[in-house]
Write an enzyme that holds these catalytic residues in place. Structure first.
Site, PDB file in Angstrom:
ATOM      1  N   CYS A 190       0.827  -1.210   0.000  1.00  0.00           N
ATOM      2  CA  CYS A 190       0.000   0.000   0.000  1.00  0.00           C
ATOM      3  C   CYS A 190       0.861   1.260   0.000  1.00  0.00           C
ATOM      4  CB  CYS A 190      -0.922  -0.016   1.221  1.00  0.00           C
ATOM      5  SG  CYS A 190      -1.970   1.444   1.315  1.00  0.00           S
ATOM      6  N   CYS A 215      -0.508   4.119   2.092  1.00  0.00           N
ATOM      7  CA  CYS A 215      -0.381   3.937   3.553  1.00  0.00           C
ATOM      8  C   CYS A 215       1.066   4.160   3.995  1.00  0.00           C
ATOM      9  CB  CYS A 215      -0.771   2.511   3.967  1.00  0.00           C
ATOM     10  SG  CYS A 215      -2.251   1.877   3.224  1.00  0.00           S
ATOM     11  N   ASP A 216       2.015   3.622   3.248  1.00  0.00           N
ATOM     12  CA  ASP A 216       3.407   3.544   3.738  1.00  0.00           C
ATOM     13  C   ASP A 216       4.386   4.452   2.996  1.00  0.00           C
ATOM     14  OD1 ASP A 216       2.498   1.574   5.469  1.00  0.00           O
ATOM     15  OD2 ASP A 216       2.888  -0.032   4.032  1.00  0.00           O
TER      16      ASP A 216
END
Ligand code: NAP
Length: 298
Positions: A127, A130-131
């Site tokens: 992701c 997300c990261d």
């Protein structure tokens, strides 16, 4: 007793909830992870009619807020079993519905490499949105040739110092507009006809070994992170008592809505279909809810 129990809070499941709630039904939605499903991973959505641009996160949050305001019951529980009498068993509870919609979507496909699980969260991610921020001014790689991979590479090119885009063919599945943007980015290096053969590192990802399609010419690339974006896989085998699945795990249905069990329906990416997109997921969700409501009162 719920009128409708929905398994999965991706766009299909949440849209089904929206339609059922607006029809004044008592709706429970069960989700193992976080609401939004796979669309949560999309950095930027540009093909949803009438919305020029929106992040997967904002889209998911808007839809979740919409159904919460209408009174959905949302529970973070793992569904273990759905019985033909519309009993749904989770890791925590058992619920009874008049109808059930299986909108279980799909999970990120893994490369299947030796260190993949150990290094997940330590440089390996599925992701980018997300990261990605953990890798400001670092060197990262993205694997895949679909819209997710190209979207991730573009997103990361604004955060990281350098992005390698590694794809196993020289033709991309992603749309032409994204490919054009990808090729115009100076800090993205496109490496086609390459496969990732090894993930190197023990405490964290240090480098990846790529090979060409003939399995020759090993090259180690030093990277701080690898974002794997090679598509999704359904996980529907626990539902075979109530619904048919094909050899890849996708639900099979003649009309795309009904299962072999009365009052149990399917919707979204988890089913066999021509096009897995946000537009088709929300379409599925609305149809499944309307059919479920009609048939539960017959
Ligand atoms: P996808 O379109 O299925 O693409 C998966 C990519 O991963 C393909 O390029 C495939 O290569 C590659 N791949 C698959 N297995 C692999 C393996 N074992 N090793 C190396 N490479 C592998 O998946 P996606 O990009 O996640 O997209 C899924 C759906 O969501 C698509 O319909 C897409 O259009 C849609 N989507 C839309 C948006 C948006 O509208 N903003 C954003 C994201 C996704 P091959 O091409 O060689 O098979």
């Amino acid at each position: 007793m719920y009128d409708l129990i929905i398994v999965g809070a991706g766009p299909a499941g949440m849209t089904a909830a929206l339609y059922a709630l607006r029809a004044n039904k008592k709706v429970l939605i069960l989700e193992a992870k976080s609401y939004g499903g796979q669309i949560l991973l999309a950095s930027n959505i540009e093909n949803y009619p009438a919305i020029k641009e929106i992040s997967g996160y904002d889209y998911s949050k808007n839809l979740y807020d919409q159904i919460k305001a209408l009174g959905v019951e949302y529970k973070n529980e793992i569904v273990l079993k759905v019985d033909s009498d519309k009993t749904v068993t989770t890791n925590d509870n058992t619920y009874q519905g008049k109808a059930v919609i299986l909108a279980t979507g799909a999970s990120s496909r893994k490369l299947g490499l030796k260190n993949e699980d150990i290094l997940t969260g330590k440089g390996v991610s599925y992701c980018a949105t997300c990261d990605g921020n953990f890798f400001k001014n670092k060197i990262v790689a993205v694997n895949g040739g679909g819209n997710t991979a190209i979207g991730d590479a573009l997103y990361l090119s604004n955060i990281a110092k350098k992005v390698y885009l590694i794809h196993r063919r020289d033709d991309f599945r992603a749309d032409k507009k994204s490919i054009k943007e990808l090729k115009a980015k100076e800090n993205i290096e496109i490496m086609t006809n390459r496969i990732i053969a090894k993930l190197n590192g023990t405490k964290k990802l240090d480098s990846i070994t790529i090979v060409d399609n003939d399995g020759e010419q090993d090259t180690d690339i030093v990277v701080d992170a690898l974002f794997i974006a090679i598509g999704q896989e359904p996980k529907n085998t626990i539902f075979t008592n109530v619904a048919e699945i094909d050899e890849n795990g996708y639900f099979i249905s003649e009309d795309g809505v009904h299962t072999k069990t009365p009052n149990i329906y399917i919707a979204g990416d988890a089913r066999q279909k021509v096009l897995r997109q946000l537009t088709t997921a929300v379409s599925d969700g609305s149809i499944a809810a309307v059919v479920a409501i009609k048939e539960m009162s017959e």
